[in-house]
Design a protein around this motif. Structure first.
Motif, PDB file in Angstrom:
ATOM      1  N   GLN A 266      30.419  19.857  -6.357  1.00  0.00           N
ATOM      2  CA  GLN A 266      30.071  20.593  -5.141  1.00  0.00           C
ATOM      3  C   GLN A 266      31.333  20.697  -4.284  1.00  0.00           C
ATOM      4  O   GLN A 266      31.547  19.927  -3.364  1.00  0.00           O
ATOM      5  CB  GLN A 266      28.964  19.847  -4.374  1.00  0.00           C
ATOM      6  CG  GLN A 266      27.660  19.731  -5.122  1.00  0.00           C
ATOM      7  CD  GLN A 266      26.895  21.054  -5.154  1.00  0.00           C
ATOM      8  OE1 GLN A 266      26.933  21.820  -4.208  1.00  0.00           O
ATOM      9  NE2 GLN A 266      26.208  21.309  -6.248  1.00  0.00           N
ATOM     10  N   ARG A 438      32.132  12.076  -2.122  1.00  0.00           N
ATOM     11  CA  ARG A 438      30.705  12.317  -1.911  1.00  0.00           C
ATOM     12  C   ARG A 438      30.348  12.422  -0.434  1.00  0.00           C
ATOM     13  O   ARG A 438      29.358  13.054  -0.059  1.00  0.00           O
ATOM     14  CB  ARG A 438      29.884  11.179  -2.544  1.00  0.00           C
ATOM     15  CG  ARG A 438      29.927  11.127  -4.056  1.00  0.00           C
ATOM     16  CD  ARG A 438      28.926  10.114  -4.594  1.00  0.00           C
ATOM     17  NE  ARG A 438      29.153   8.770  -4.043  1.00  0.00           N
ATOM     18  CZ  ARG A 438      28.312   8.171  -3.203  1.00  0.00           C
ATOM     19  NH1 ARG A 438      27.210   8.778  -2.810  1.00  0.00           N
ATOM     20  NH2 ARG A 438      28.579   6.951  -2.762  1.00  0.00           N
ATOM     21  N   ASP A 441      29.659  16.079   2.602  1.00  0.00           N
ATOM     22  CA  ASP A 441      28.427  16.813   2.334  1.00  0.00           C
ATOM     23  C   ASP A 441      28.436  18.151   3.069  1.00  0.00           C
ATOM     24  O   ASP A 441      29.372  18.471   3.817  1.00  0.00           O
ATOM     25  CB  ASP A 441      27.207  15.974   2.692  1.00  0.00           C
ATOM     26  CG  ASP A 441      27.201  15.516   4.150  1.00  0.00           C
ATOM     27  OD1 ASP A 441      27.938  16.095   4.975  1.00  0.00           O
ATOM     28  OD2 ASP A 441      26.455  14.567   4.459  1.00  0.00           O
ATOM     29  N   THR A 472      30.646  10.195   9.178  1.00  0.00           N
ATOM     30  CA  THR A 472      29.938  10.434   7.932  1.00  0.00           C
ATOM     31  C   THR A 472      29.141   9.168   7.607  1.00  0.00           C
ATOM     32  O   THR A 472      29.096   8.220   8.401  1.00  0.00           O
ATOM     33  CB  THR A 472      30.901  10.739   6.779  1.00  0.00           C
ATOM     34  OG1 THR A 472      31.600   9.531   6.410  1.00  0.00           O
ATOM     35  CG2 THR A 472      31.924  11.804   7.191  1.00  0.00           C
TER      36      THR A 472
END
Length: 869
Positions: A266, A438, A441, A472
């Motif tokens: 992603q 990760r 996002d 985060t």
């Protein structure tokens, strides 16, 4: 406001290339069933021979992807294939304003810009294809005092580069751009080689060059699937057949997420609506004898350049007004989107229009013939993602380019050199795709992209912090205990205290080019650690465990130092094949064949990718695990640190019982955990590693135990000042892929005589035999209210002789310190030079390092003194 613009045509044209007189080819699509790989005539696929195998497959035919194909083929790679889903330049390239600028505040992104411009100057002659390159220069306009400081700050960082750049007076600004209203102009930053280029023509010239050197370009050839093989290669599926590739490069612009999704990534990229306005002929512009330079009005947050006999004006809107195409993140890019545009919105940019009309009054009566609103791709920090990606072998990215035209030439060269030679030609870690993880996002990405777009022209202060999207999920176990006491910094998704505020301090983030509100509190924290005991949150460290049959063999291959014995810790360096410093890592062997590796927060996945690559290529039987988020880390430092820690454990922490660079697993009183790993590293004192859930309890126990000793918190600003006082090198500053460890003064950690053939060993032996041309030196400086940060130019007798790498104020010695690279003949103690800062050259002198001894050394000398007495 009144309509002082005469808008005679606000219809957005589907293809800006029509305005440039360039015919547009129709988009053709070929279904996946129209040709089958097992029965087609290879010679008829898209009118050329279809290649079933390739060394490198580049996905994406914008200026960046085509530049990479050109450079790889020119560099001698025989099997280069570029796949474009529709036609070359479809995407962000075709509608770009085409600005080219030498200027960039980053160290090595200056090289990227420089290499791009130098390529564009010769590309037409090389390929026979016109590129439409204009070089009227550019001026960054300063209309406030702080902007003048910013220009001086950047000038100090430009002189040691080949980039032509000048700080010019208002009179010279007006001479170069006579249509300006000079009422507010205080100074300008002038780059005479800047300008603009036609993106379509540039891409076509690069494509012609790529073909000329043997690359194959297929379009329309959408990629429908990417399948990794057990050998580390890729099967790239298209409607025309499958190509087996040694590596793939994602250079797909705002389709980057779609391509990444094919293999489970992603990528944090998002399209932003960028608008610019093109005017009809302006009589005052037409009357000029020479082309106007590009101007960038930093307060107005826009660029403006001449477009034929008119003007082209492009603003960067504030974060509350700008528009993200976030539906593409949720739902994907519409399948047919290519050379389309968004609906324009002149009202959204009218604040910038008004400021532009005040600065360039001829705009008030200019007729608009075009408003272009197209997608440009942003990453959270506005920098592209360039290089091999961790987690997938031989998968590279060249995505996230907010300024693809000026980056294309230099990035194509950078990546091709890396691919061909096996290592980056220079350090560009700020563009490493592995700086994200990760924690990046979608909400964070959108918040940061919005902030970054609006921040295009904000003042670029040292120690800059941006707060959108924070925190985060990466918060340490003591974050909630510290967040209201500290000024927090952002490190790879983590919040980490920079400095702590007490009653009476001037609180908050207040950036400046000079000493500001943190200066006094940081001095207080340094005094605390030097005289008493302090605690620091070091959780952002990258942490890996390595174990398995080949663990020692792997680490001996990766690192230039010998591996520590069980229970011991050392500092080791991973080198590139040419002997440059790829990483600095602290290694502990906790049990036979089991190692803990600690690296800096900014190089977590950067280092992990390098290690994974060696594991795959060498066939090592090891298990490597990223445990960065599993463990919290506290540092306890100062002369009373042992005494404080001894109060909460039965383990012997005396000098004899727990020596320097030793590590143990111990129990601490009142801490509900099985064990805590503790090591004595000297500079940071004691490092304690525990599960995140136990971190707050351990912190509170330490603070309670240290009340009599005057324990308190300290942050990373104080840590940086103290590491400079002690002569400790920092990775990313004194050592990186631009430096070798011998010139950086790291000989102690480099074991050229160890039996293992570590990466870079042969190259380093040759470097040592040939001798060094420059060395890292240690400078003291006479300053006033400004201190070195790093990257400043060093002068001697009116000539540039080097550059600083990092710097800070030394509270222990009451002076500024800096590390700097100088020619070996200027490295003798006592050598005097000058360091440029904010438009002044400050006297500096090479001194013997360190100015302050480390705690183990101080303790050893104290013992020796007592024994003699």
């Amino acid at each position: 406001m009144s309509r002082i613009f005469n808008i005679i045509n606000v219809q957005v044209r589907r293809d800006l290339a029509l305005r440039r007189g360039i015919a547009r080819l129709p988009i053709r699509t070929i279904s996946s069933t129209s040709r089958k790989n097992n029965d087609r005539d290879a010679s008829t696929v898209l009118g050329k021979r279809w290649k079933d195998t390739a060394d490198t497959v580049i996905i994406g035919g914008g200026c960046v992807g085509v530049s990479l194909a050109y450079h790889l083929a020119k560099g001698g790679m025989k099997d280069v294939v570029l796949l474009e889903k529709s036609e070359l330049t479809a995407g962000s390239t075709w509608h770009a304003a085409g600005l080219t600028a030498y200027y960039h505040p980053g160290i090595n992104l200056k090289k990227v810009h420089y290499n791009s411009i130098k390529l564009y100057e010769t590309l037409e002659e090389e390929t026979g294809q016109a590129v439409g390159f204009h070089q009227p220069g550019s001026i960054r306009i300063a209309s406030t005092a702080v902007r003048v400081d910013e220009l001086k700050y950047q000038m100090a960082r430009a002189h040691w580069h080949p980039t032509p750049q000048f700080l010019i007076t208002p009179e010279r600004v007006q001479e170069l751009f006579p249509l300006l209203n000079m009422d507010k102009v205080l100074a300008g930053l002038y780059n005479p080689g800047d300008g603009h280029i036609d993106p379509y023509s540039l891409t076509m010239a690069l494509a012609a060059g790529a073909r000329m050197y043997g690359a194959q370009i297929y379009n329309p050839a959408p990629v429908t699937g990417l399948t990794p093989t057990s050998e580390g290669t890729w099967d790239v599926q298209t409607p025309h057949g499958t190509i087996r590739a040694k590596r793939i490069v994602n250079a797909t612009g705002f389709w980057a997420r779609e391509v990444g999704n094919l293999i489970g990534f992603q990528h944090p990229t998002i399209p932003v609506h960028h608008q610019y306005v093109v005017t009809a002929t302006v009589p005052e512009v037409k009357a000029l004898k020479t082309e106007l330079p590009v101007i960038r009005d930093l307060e107005g947050s826009y660029y403006l350049r001449q477009e034929r006999d008119g003007l082209l004006f492009g603003p960067y809107e504030k974060m509350e007004k700008m528009v993200l195409q976030d539906s593409w993140v949720r739902d994907g890019v519409p399948p047919g989107f290519g050379k389309e545009l968004f609906e324009s919105d002149l009202d959204r940019i009218m604040d910038h229009v008004e400021m532009a009309m005040e600065m360039v009054p001829v705009l008030k009566t200019a007729d608009i013939i075009n408003i272009v609103s197209g997608p440009i791709t942003y990453t959270p920090d506005l920098l592209p993602m360039v290089g091999p990606h961790q987690g997938a072998s031989n998968y590279w990215t060249a995505i996230g380019f907010g300024y693809g035209v000026i980056h294309a030439g230099g990035i194509g060269k950078f990546l091709s050199d890396w691919i061909i030679s096996g290592e980056p030609p220079y350090d560009l870690i700020e563009c490493d795709p592995n700086r994200y993880g990760r924690w990046t996002d979608v909400p964070y990405m959108c918040a940061k992209a919005r902030e970054s777009y609006g921040y295009n022209n904000v003042v670029g202060f040292p120690k800059e912090e941006r707060f959108a999207g924070r925190p985060t999920y990466r918060t340490s176990g003591v974050y909630n205990l510290l967040k209201d006491k500290a000024s927090m910094g952002f490190h790879s998704g983590w919040e980490q205290p920079h400095w702590f505020c007490k009653d009476g301090d001037d609180a908050g983030y207040k950036p400046s080019f000079r000493r500001t509100n943190w200066f006094g509190p940081v001095g207080r924290e340094c005094k605390l650690v030097m005289e008493k005991v302090g605690v620091i949150d070091l959780t952002p460290f990258g942490k890996f465990t390595v174990k398995g049959r080949d663990s020692q063999k792997l680490l001996d291959r990766l690192f230039a130092n010998t591996m520590p014995k069980v229970g011991l810790t050392n500092i080791s360096h991973m080198l590139t094949p040419s002997g440059h410093v790829y990483a600095e890592v602290t290694i502990t062997q906790s049990a036979p064949g089991e190692f803990m590796l600690i690296t800096g927060s900014g190089s977590e996945l950067h280092d992990l990718r390098w290690m994974e690559k060696e594991i795959m290529e060498g066939g090592y039987e090891v298990d490597i695990k990223n445990v960065t988020e599993d463990f919290g880390v506290l540092g306890v430092a100062g002369p009373s640190a042992r005494k404080v820690l001894q109060k909460i454990t039965d383990e012997d922490l005396s000098d004899a019982g727990f020596k320097f660079l030793h590590c143990k697993t111990i129990k601490l009183a009142g801490i509900p955990t099985q064990a805590i790993r503790i090591s004595y590293t000297g500079e940071l004192g004691w490092e304690l590693y525990m599960e995140q859930k136990d971190m707050a309890a351990l912190y509170q126990a330490i603070m309670a135990a240290g009340q009599e000793e005057g324990i308190d918190n300290f942050g990373t600003y104080a840590m940086n000042s103290m590491r400079l006082e002690k002569g400790f090198r920092g990775w990313g500053a004194e050592m990186n892929c631009d430096t070798n460890p011998l010139e950086a003064g790291l000989e102690y950690f480099i074991k050229l005589n160890k039996p293992a053939d570590f990466i870079g060993k042969a190259a380093l032996q040759e470097v040592k035999a040939q001798g060094l041309k420059r060395k890292l030196s240690y400078l003291t400086m006479d300053t006033d209210n400004v201190d070195p940060e790093g990257n400043e130019t060093i002068w001697l007798n009116g000539k540039v002789v080097g550059n600083t790498t990092s710097g800070a104020y030394s509270y222990s010695t009451q002076q500024s310190l800096a590390f700097a690279y100088l020619p070996v003949e200027l490295c003798s103690v006592g050598q005097k030079v000058e360091v440029e800062m904010l438009g002044r050259k400050y006297a500096a002198m090479v001194v013997q390092e360190p100015l302050v001894l480390t705690e183990p050394t101080r303790t050893r000398l104290q013992k020796k003194s007592k024994s003699k007495a």
